[in-house]
Design an enzyme around this catalytic site. Sequence first.
Site, short mmCIF file in Angstrom:
data_model
loop_
_atom_site.label_atom_id
_atom_site.label_comp_id
_atom_site.label_asym_id
_atom_site.label_seq_id
_atom_site.Cartn_x
_atom_site.Cartn_y
_atom_site.Cartn_z
N GLU A 212 0.59 -1.27 -0.11
CA GLU A 212 -0.07 -0.02 0.03
C GLU A 212 0.93 1.19 -0.05
O GLU A 212 0.58 2.29 -0.60
CB GLU A 212 -0.84 -0.06 1.27
N GLY A 267 5.51 -1.86 14.90
CA GLY A 267 4.80 -1.07 14.17
C GLY A 267 3.92 -0.09 14.90
O GLY A 267 3.57 0.92 15.26
N ARG A 268 3.01 -1.05 15.79
CA ARG A 268 1.70 -0.49 16.63
C ARG A 268 2.20 0.00 17.91
O ARG A 268 1.74 0.59 18.64
CB ARG A 268 0.43 -1.29 16.84
N GLU A 353 -4.23 -6.58 17.22
CA GLU A 353 -3.36 -7.22 16.68
C GLU A 353 -2.33 -7.68 17.60
O GLU A 353 -1.63 -8.67 17.19
CB GLU A 353 -2.61 -5.95 15.50
C1 G6Q Z 1 2.02 -3.13 13.22
C2 G6Q Z 1 2.02 -4.17 12.19
C3 G6Q Z 1 1.67 -3.25 11.05
C4 G6Q Z 1 2.44 -2.31 10.18
C5 G6Q Z 1 2.03 -1.99 8.83
C6 G6Q Z 1 3.22 -1.13 8.07
O1 G6Q Z 1 2.43 -3.50 14.37
O2 G6Q Z 1 3.37 -4.43 12.09
O3 G6Q Z 1 0.41 -2.35 11.14
O4 G6Q Z 1 2.85 -1.45 10.98
O5 G6Q Z 1 1.90 -3.14 8.02
O6 G6Q Z 1 4.46 -1.72 8.08
P1 G6Q Z 1 5.51 -0.94 7.47
O7 G6Q Z 1 5.79 0.06 8.38
O8 G6Q Z 1 6.87 -1.88 7.45
O9 G6Q Z 1 5.18 -0.36 6.02
#
Ligand code: G6Q
Length: 545
Positions: A212, A267-268, A353
């Site tokens: 994305e 990420g989160r 998540e």
């Molecule tokens: C969060 C997940 C997920 C991640 C996204 C974006 O804990 O790992 O939401 O943040 O898939 O990933 P990228 O930062 O690698 O684009």
Amino acid sequence: MTSLTNSSAWRALAAHRDELGEQHLRELFAADSVRFDRFSLRAAGLFLDYSKNRIVPRTLELLTALARDRGLEAERAAMFAGRRINTTEGRAALHVALRNRSDTPVELDGQDVMPDVREVLGRVGRFAEAVRSGEWRGFAGGTITDVVNIGIGGSDLGPAMACQALAACGHERLTMHFVSNIDGDHLASVLAKVDPARTLFIIASKTFTTIETMTNAASARAWFLANGGSEAAIPQHFVAVSTNAERVAAFGIDLANMFGFWDWVGGRYSMWSAVGLPIALYVGRDNFEALLDGAHAMDRHFAEAPLEANMPVILGLLGVWYRAFFGSTSVSIAPYAQALARLPAYLQQLEMESNGKSVTRDGKPVDTVTCPVIWGEPGTNGQHAFFQLLHQGTDLIPVDFIAPLKPSHDLAEHHRLLLANCIAQSKALMVGKTADEVRAELVAGGMTGDALEALVPHRVFPGNRPSNTLLLPDLSPRALGALIALYEHKVFVQSVIWGVNAFDQWGVELGKQIATRIAGELGGGAAGEHDASTKGLIAAVRAAH
Ligand code: G6Q
């Protein structure tokens, strides 16, 4: 360790639940004159009233005994000490280091991570101030007016939620935009509003491979070049937040404008890292640091307070209590603050998540239900929509009410009414309204006989519906930091009780893999092996193009 539901701590809780039965919160309040004082506490500037929960002092004793039995104190220490508690990915979960505002080192494999953390934070702050002051210019010499963050999931939800929450202290020249969805509508609707010569794009992706984000970034770049920008101007208008320098450079971004982070930042859990760059740009370095200060204060509380007086521990254990022993399948988040409109979405990712798992850390099936569905909308809007079900529906859905005591605007009357509604809803859920009370009300309104009796059951509220109320002093960066850290640690507490790894997210992988294959087929590639439904849908899409 004995399995969770076979442990004596769990069995004691189950027996206690049976004893409590349907005892009504009205009775529990009537029987305990100090219930509010007993079941409320302050931490990191936040005030939590958890007295409207279906608990008695013994419940908390048993819940904290369960936490000790599951090794919560040792697990908490392991997280703060940088142990690789995310075992399926072999990583630590050191988001607490990102907001470590003390001089204490935080070690990972014997090495202090704090110098790197401070270095990136310093660069984030300097860059933010350069854009805000107008020193950083676009290719035509103008100041930056629009910032477009392109990222998804953990690289979107935190900064988007925080920028909205803190808009009252946002820079007046800057408009923040967040593009996450691969649906071209999302990017196109933002690009239609901005001037390429005065727009800064932040490409936020830990991996710099997320489909994305990469698709949106490539389209934004092409739009920039087609609308007056040039290759030479890319470094002035595109910066990156990532751990992948090679791919960032290949995109044409000057590595001097890449803000890094590390694999031990999930990420989160990343809004405290360089992922928070949009926040720093919008509210300034000092306010971003105040956000970190608030989170750090909550970290200290979580690390040091005894379990019985520990806000994240209490919230986490109450969640376990309702999920396991009251059959609650969801939790509603009700921020009484329009600026916190994205908080439910943020917490959805954080909780679901992290703990939406059915296998324990050692790969065995969990033996109880885990994360509930998290959902919500700001009050008072929710009251005119789904609160009907909270009050009179067949499910028991605990609610977290969240409200700032001081508003960020000067419409004092609005704030008085907002807070009145917040308090009224938690009271109404708790006390309900009995048939006798309904009858008395109807009689007073002049109704009698069959008409009255026919109406009574519809107007009865069972009550006894639990909630927490969290009061923030205001919607300041500091209070927001403490609030988000509170929920992060709540999630961690629950993961320890349920025995799951809160820091991986394998559940998002399968759909991604299949989408890549289907995208090839929609683009004219050879048809793959599919079930009849998938095949039929692919054919329908192809026929429409
Ligand atoms: C969060 C997940 C997920 C991640 C996204 C974006 O804990 O790992 O939401 O943040 O898939 O990933 P990228 O930062 O690698 O684009």
